[in-house]
Structures are given as structure tokens and as C-alpha cells.
Enzyme design. Structure first.
Site, short mmCIF file in Angstrom:
data_model
loop_
_atom_site.label_atom_id
_atom_site.label_comp_id
_atom_site.label_asym_id
_atom_site.label_seq_id
_atom_site.Cartn_x
_atom_site.Cartn_y
_atom_site.Cartn_z
N CYS A 84 1.04 -1.33 0.24
CA CYS A 84 0.04 -0.26 -0.04
C CYS A 84 0.73 1.35 -0.40
O CYS A 84 1.69 1.71 -0.92
CB CYS A 84 -0.98 -0.07 1.00
SG CYS A 84 -2.56 1.14 0.53
N HIS A 184 -3.32 -4.85 1.94
CA HIS A 184 -2.45 -5.24 2.86
C HIS A 184 -2.49 -6.57 3.37
O HIS A 184 -3.44 -7.26 3.67
CB HIS A 184 -3.64 -4.58 4.33
CG HIS A 184 -3.03 -3.19 3.99
ND1 HIS A 184 -1.71 -2.87 4.89
CD2 HIS A 184 -3.70 -2.33 3.41
CE1 HIS A 184 -2.11 -1.53 4.53
NE2 HIS A 184 -3.25 -0.72 4.07
N GLU A 186 -0.96 -8.51 5.10
CA GLU A 186 -0.14 -8.31 6.28
C GLU A 186 -0.71 -8.41 7.67
O GLU A 186 -1.64 -9.03 8.98
CB GLU A 186 0.65 -7.18 7.44
CG GLU A 186 -0.09 -5.97 7.75
CD GLU A 186 -0.28 -5.02 6.11
OE1 GLU A 186 -0.27 -5.96 4.61
OE2 GLU A 186 -0.14 -3.61 5.95
#
Ligand code: GLN
Length: 203
Positions: A84, A184, A186
């Protein structure tokens, strides 16, 4: 293997967690370190630039004298993975959906054009299942005020795309050892992209 996570702003510890999980799943003897100053770039095998706010990350990195050493390290071959805002930091060319051409401090290594806040207000945040080259099965993409890759040239390649408002835009780009995602990875606990990147590092 020693991987740094740029620790100035944004989802830093989520990436540290994902790296540790990915090391374990891949059976890699690895260490994840948070990088806040240039001396911590020494001995790294790769660096993650997390999501957050790319202008903030860039301005803070510049102010504390970390941006130039970081850019030099990446240009000299330190593999980078940006998510991002981190993907924006890696792009050579950045525009903003709202304000057009942006001058902001960047690492600027990847041959891609990125449009910040591509999905605008109505779709500030959304989730979608993605097909990504090199990843088996679908990958849940969490998009938060996300950018999109609108052009790739040179040695950059788009390996995942979505259709939005009649346009097809890139959401994952690779260039040699560098990987960039508009979303994202993560935030889902799914380490497949982290593992794909780690496996590509020849350590
Ligand atoms: N919109 C942010 C930017 O332009 C990125 C958002 C994010 O990292 N979730 O930097």
C-alpha cells in the site's frame, strides 16, 4: 536471513508478525528487525516498507536522513517488499486521484506508475479475492485507501489485476527482487505473499 521492516509509521508490527510466521512455515532461520536508522540497513537481506501514509513515511525518512541511504541500498540490490503506502514509496511515478501529479519523497525504484487513493471515497476500504500469478488459489486482498498500478514498463510486471469502474488496474507488481501490493497482505494472516517474496531472495 535478516529482514528489516521500515519502522517509521504504519503497519510495522503486523509485518514483523507475518515475517516470523512465514519464517516458521518455510523453515527459514530468520530474524525480523524494525529499521529506524540507516545503520540498521547493514546486513539486511531484504526490507519491507509497510502501509500507512506514504507522504508521512517519505517526509519522516527524509528528515531523519534515512531516505537517501535506504534508496541507495535498494538501488544497490537490497530487495524490497512494499504494501500500500510502501508500494507507493517504491514506485517511480506517483499521481493522486484527487490532486494529480504529486511531488513527494520516494524510493522510486520500480518501473510503475501508481495512482494514490485510486478507489476514491466511495470504496475507501473493501476486500476482494484476487488471482495472483505464482500464488495457488485465491488471495484475500484488503484494500484501505489503496493505490492502483496504472502503468508498468522496463522490467516491472503486473501479476494481479482487478476491474474497477470499467478499467483494469494492477494491484500486485514485481520487478526482479522487488514486490509491491496495493493492498495489505499483513492484515489477513495469510503469509503466501511474504513467503513467495522470501523464497525469491537468494540467501
Ligand atoms: N492512501 C495512502 C497513501 O496514499 C495509503 C493507504 C494505506 O497504506 N493503507 O499513502
Amino acid at each position: 536471513m535478516k529482514i528489516g521492516v521500515l519502522g517509521l509509521q504504519g503497519g510495522v508490527y503486523e509485518h514483523v508478525y507475518m515475517l516470523r510466521k512465514a519464517f516458521e512455515e518455510e523453515g527459514i532461520h530468520g530474524e525480523a528487525v524494525v529499521v529506524k536508522k540507516s545503520s540498521q540497513l547493514e546486513g539486511l537481506d531484504g526490507i519491507i516498507i509497510p502501509g500507512g501514509e506514504s507522504t508521512t513515511i517519505g517526509i519522516v525518512a527524509k528528515r531523519i536522513g534515512l531516505l537517501d541511504p535506504l534508496r541507495d541500498a535498494v538501488k544497490e540490490g537490497l530487495p524490497a517488499f512494499g504494501t500500500c503506502a510502501g508500494a507507493i514509496m517504491l514506485a517511480e511515478r506517483v499521481t493522486d486521484r484527487v490532486v494529480g501529479e504529486k511531488k513527494q519523497p520516494l524510493i522510486g525504484i520500480m518501473n510503475v506508475e501508481v495512482v494514490r487513493n485510486y478507489f476514491g471515497r466511495q470504496r475507501e476500504s473493501f476486500e476482494i479475492d484476487l488471482e495472483i500469478e505464482g500464488v495457488d488459489g485465491l488471495f484475500r486482498g484488503v484494500f484501505i485507501r489503496a493505490p492502483a498500478f496504472t502503468k508498468a514498463w522496463g522490467s516491472a510486471r503486473i501479476i494481479s489485476r482487478i476491474n474497477y469502474n470499467g478499467e483494469t488496474v494492477g494491484v500486485v507488481a514485481v520487478q526482479g527482487p522487488h514486490l509491491a501490493t496495493a493492498f495489505h497482505p499483513e492484515l489477513t494472516g495469510d503469509t503466501r505473499l511474504h513467503r513467495m517474496w522470501l523464497r525469491s531472495l537468494k540467501v
